[in-house]
Design a protein around this motif. Sequence first.
Motif, PDB file in Angstrom:
ATOM      1  N   LYS A  23       0.769  -1.239   0.000  1.00 15.21           N
ATOM      2  CA  LYS A  23       0.000   0.000   0.000  1.00 15.21           C
ATOM      3  C   LYS A  23       0.805   1.298   0.000  1.00 15.21           C
ATOM      4  O   LYS A  23       0.226   2.367  -0.175  1.00 15.21           O
ATOM      5  CB  LYS A  23      -0.915   0.016   1.241  1.00 15.21           C
ATOM      6  CG  LYS A  23      -2.041  -1.015   1.215  1.00 15.21           C
ATOM      7  CD  LYS A  23      -3.131  -0.598   0.252  1.00 15.21           C
ATOM      8  CE  LYS A  23      -4.332  -1.524   0.309  1.00 15.21           C
ATOM      9  NZ  LYS A  23      -5.403  -1.111  -0.602  1.00 15.21           N
ATOM     10  N   VAL A  24       2.102   1.233   0.238  1.00 12.81           N
ATOM     11  CA  VAL A  24       2.830   2.470   0.548  1.00 12.81           C
ATOM     12  C   VAL A  24       2.750   3.525  -0.558  1.00 12.81           C
ATOM     13  O   VAL A  24       2.758   4.717  -0.280  1.00 12.81           O
ATOM     14  CB  VAL A  24       4.294   2.155   0.917  1.00 12.81           C
ATOM     15  CG1 VAL A  24       5.101   1.740  -0.302  1.00 12.81           C
ATOM     16  CG2 VAL A  24       4.941   3.346   1.614  1.00 12.81           C
ATOM     17  N   CYS A  25       2.636   3.110  -1.820  1.00 16.84           N
ATOM     18  CA  CYS A  25       2.557   4.083  -2.915  1.00 16.84           C
ATOM     19  C   CYS A  25       1.134   4.598  -3.144  1.00 16.84           C
ATOM     20  O   CYS A  25       0.927   5.627  -3.791  1.00 16.84           O
ATOM     21  CB  CYS A  25       3.068   3.474  -4.218  1.00 16.84           C
ATOM     22  SG  CYS A  25       4.724   2.766  -4.114  1.00 16.84           S
ATOM     23  N   GLU A  84       9.217  -2.580  -7.680  1.00 20.87           N
ATOM     24  CA  GLU A  84      10.086  -3.344  -8.580  1.00 20.87           C
ATOM     25  C   GLU A  84      10.596  -2.474  -9.718  1.00 20.87           C
ATOM     26  O   GLU A  84      11.763  -2.579 -10.125  1.00 20.87           O
ATOM     27  CB  GLU A  84       9.326  -4.538  -9.154  1.00 20.87           C
ATOM     28  CG  GLU A  84       9.112  -5.677  -8.184  1.00 20.87           C
ATOM     29  CD  GLU A  84       8.335  -6.825  -8.822  1.00 20.87           C
ATOM     30  OE1 GLU A  84       8.117  -6.775 -10.059  1.00 20.87           O
ATOM     31  OE2 GLU A  84       7.954  -7.766  -8.102  1.00 20.87           O
ATOM     32  N   CYS A  85       9.733  -1.618 -10.244  1.00 16.56           N
ATOM     33  CA  CYS A  85      10.076  -0.810 -11.416  1.00 16.56           C
ATOM     34  C   CYS A  85      10.825   0.468 -11.047  1.00 16.56           C
ATOM     35  O   CYS A  85      11.864   0.777 -11.624  1.00 16.56           O
ATOM     36  CB  CYS A  85       8.793  -0.472 -12.171  1.00 16.56           C
ATOM     37  SG  CYS A  85       9.049   0.205 -13.813  1.00 16.56           S
ATOM     38  N   HIS A  86      10.294   1.203 -10.076  1.00 21.36           N
ATOM     39  CA  HIS A  86      10.835   2.522  -9.748  1.00 21.36           C
ATOM     40  C   HIS A  86      11.912   2.492  -8.659  1.00 21.36           C
ATOM     41  O   HIS A  86      12.618   3.475  -8.464  1.00 21.36           O
ATOM     42  CB  HIS A  86       9.706   3.462  -9.322  1.00 21.36           C
ATOM     43  CG  HIS A  86       8.734   3.752 -10.424  1.00 21.36           C
ATOM     44  ND1 HIS A  86       8.984   4.680 -11.410  1.00 21.36           N
ATOM     45  CD2 HIS A  86       7.509   3.227 -10.710  1.00 21.36           C
ATOM     46  CE1 HIS A  86       7.967   4.723 -12.241  1.00 21.36           C
ATOM     47  NE2 HIS A  86       7.050   3.849 -11.847  1.00 21.36           N
ATOM     48  N   SER A 126      16.926   1.018  -4.762  1.00 20.56           N
ATOM     49  CA  SER A 126      17.341   2.356  -5.185  1.00 20.56           C
ATOM     50  C   SER A 126      16.327   3.400  -4.742  1.00 20.56           C
ATOM     51  O   SER A 126      15.116   3.212  -4.886  1.00 20.56           O
ATOM     52  CB  SER A 126      17.487   2.408  -6.700  1.00 20.56           C
ATOM     53  OG  SER A 126      17.648   3.746  -7.140  1.00 20.56           O
ATOM     54  N   HIS A 127      16.826   4.503  -4.213  1.00 17.77           N
ATOM     55  CA  HIS A 127      15.951   5.606  -3.816  1.00 17.77           C
ATOM     56  C   HIS A 127      16.055   6.789  -4.788  1.00 17.77           C
ATOM     57  O   HIS A 127      15.760   7.927  -4.427  1.00 17.77           O
ATOM     58  CB  HIS A 127      16.277   6.050  -2.384  1.00 17.77           C
ATOM     59  CG  HIS A 127      15.700   5.129  -1.348  1.00 17.77           C
ATOM     60  ND1 HIS A 127      16.059   3.806  -1.265  1.00 17.77           N
ATOM     61  CD2 HIS A 127      14.781   5.333  -0.370  1.00 17.77           C
ATOM     62  CE1 HIS A 127      15.399   3.234  -0.260  1.00 17.77           C
ATOM     63  NE2 HIS A 127      14.608   4.143   0.284  1.00 17.77           N
ATOM     64  N   LYS A 128      16.429   6.485  -6.033  1.00 24.03           N
ATOM     65  CA  LYS A 128      16.394   7.509  -7.075  1.00 24.03           C
ATOM     66  C   LYS A 128      14.962   7.730  -7.564  1.00 24.03           C
ATOM     67  O   LYS A 128      14.670   8.729  -8.197  1.00 24.03           O
ATOM     68  CB  LYS A 128      17.257   7.080  -8.265  1.00 24.03           C
ATOM     69  CG  LYS A 128      18.747   7.108  -8.003  1.00 24.03           C
ATOM     70  CD  LYS A 128      19.521   6.711  -9.253  1.00 24.03           C
ATOM     71  CE  LYS A 128      21.024   6.759  -9.008  1.00 24.03           C
ATOM     72  NZ  LYS A 128      21.794   6.357 -10.219  1.00 24.03           N
ATOM     73  N   GLY A 131       2.942  -0.346 -15.603  1.00 27.91           N
ATOM     74  CA  GLY A 131       1.894  -0.798 -14.704  1.00 27.91           C
ATOM     75  C   GLY A 131       0.916   0.298 -14.350  1.00 27.91           C
ATOM     76  O   GLY A 131       0.183   0.192 -13.360  1.00 27.91           O
ATOM     77  N   HIS A 132       0.895   1.356 -15.134  1.00 29.11           N
ATOM     78  CA  HIS A 132      -0.050   2.466 -14.952  1.00 29.11           C
ATOM     79  C   HIS A 132      -0.315   3.100 -16.311  1.00 29.11           C
ATOM     80  O   HIS A 132       0.370   2.789 -17.296  1.00 29.11           O
ATOM     81  CB  HIS A 132       0.513   3.497 -13.962  1.00 29.11           C
ATOM     82  CG  HIS A 132       1.863   4.034 -14.322  1.00 29.11           C
ATOM     83  ND1 HIS A 132       2.068   4.918 -15.359  1.00 29.11           N
ATOM     84  CD2 HIS A 132       3.087   3.795 -13.784  1.00 29.11           C
ATOM     85  CE1 HIS A 132       3.350   5.220 -15.438  1.00 29.11           C
ATOM     86  NE2 HIS A 132       3.999   4.551 -14.501  1.00 29.11           N
TER      87      HIS A 132
END
Length: 382
Positions: free
Chosen positions: A161-163, A193-195, A216-218, A252-253
């Motif tokens: 749920k975080v996003c 997974e993607c971002h 990654s936190h980019k 996925g969007h």
Amino acid sequence: MKYFSLQPLLLFISLLSLSLQAQDKYLDNHSCNECHEKIYEEYQGSAHAKSYFTDELHRSIADKVSSKKYACATCHMPMADNLKDLISGKARPNKANKTHSDAISCYFCHTIAYVKNAHKHNINTKARQAENFKPTLYGRLIKPDDSDKHSSTSNPVYAKKVCMGCHSHKLNDNNVTIFRAMTKEQDSTKCIECHMPEISGGAEKMDKRARGQHASHKFLGIYDKKFRATGLDIDISTTKESIEVKLTNKMGHPLIVQPARVKYLELKVLRDGKEIWKNYKENPNEDKEAFFEYSFKDKEGKKIVIPATAHSGKVNNLAMKESKVLTYHGMKLKNGDIIKATMFVRFAKKDCQSVIKLKDEKFHKAFVLKELSSKFSTKKLK
């Protein structure tokens, strides 16, 4: 007689029965740098680090909507210590206030305890912290390392749920959808997974458990050239009299999620290096089917650019994993002709620039999402 420590039990009880007056001990973004140096560096270049003060497009639109209220604070300044005042118009963003300038801060995302599905926009519920104890931060790591600044625990909300709290959808006061990236049936797993792909290196400077990778936190997205090319496929097929272009959204969007942006196809036929045909003459929106955007109207049915007060809206889009075939007739193709298909994105479409002033050059350019060239040959025809 066996003795045992009461401290874990007392901590648990404190978290459950926390007084409504207890205030969080806010950890600003820079304090994370002490232990999470690499992650902090990644985050600094991300979209999450862009605040009202550093994101020209967001600030310009927010100020155009209202010079008093900052309703966008719910998602763009979520840790503000006077959030309700910002939304109501009793206060304005203050660059000297860390809870304002930290934007979508590390502390905010890692203290989301629950996300409630709601009609206009989802609601993030932040974990209450026990007074006089160091704060507890949530994540996906199993058995996370201890820290002198905070406690850490795994929380299933980060897989599910975080996003969804900020990236799901937004409706204005007239129930017009002005943003939609996810449905309530989706979860955050694919987003992560993607971002936030796994990359080499531990999550902490002192990698006590010798973890070889971290997320990654980019927060890779549309502004990254290589990354944006991964979200779309283009396929070209021809006859002597027609061209078919198949566009496939691999994401996925939806292809379009931000109403300020536009994505469009430019299709050209080149003969001996010269352009002999294009799918539009001057403006790419002449080709309506290949021009992907949100559009809105006011109460009287007139076109409106800023959607906050729109009474109706529509979008030409590609849903996640959806394909669309565009067919162009009336061609007289010859052997050796080059068919070039290029998908462009504008981070601020020209309509936006007619109502807000933007200085940053990137908002005045079109950037390539994906391009493909094909040479016409009668030998390839069936």
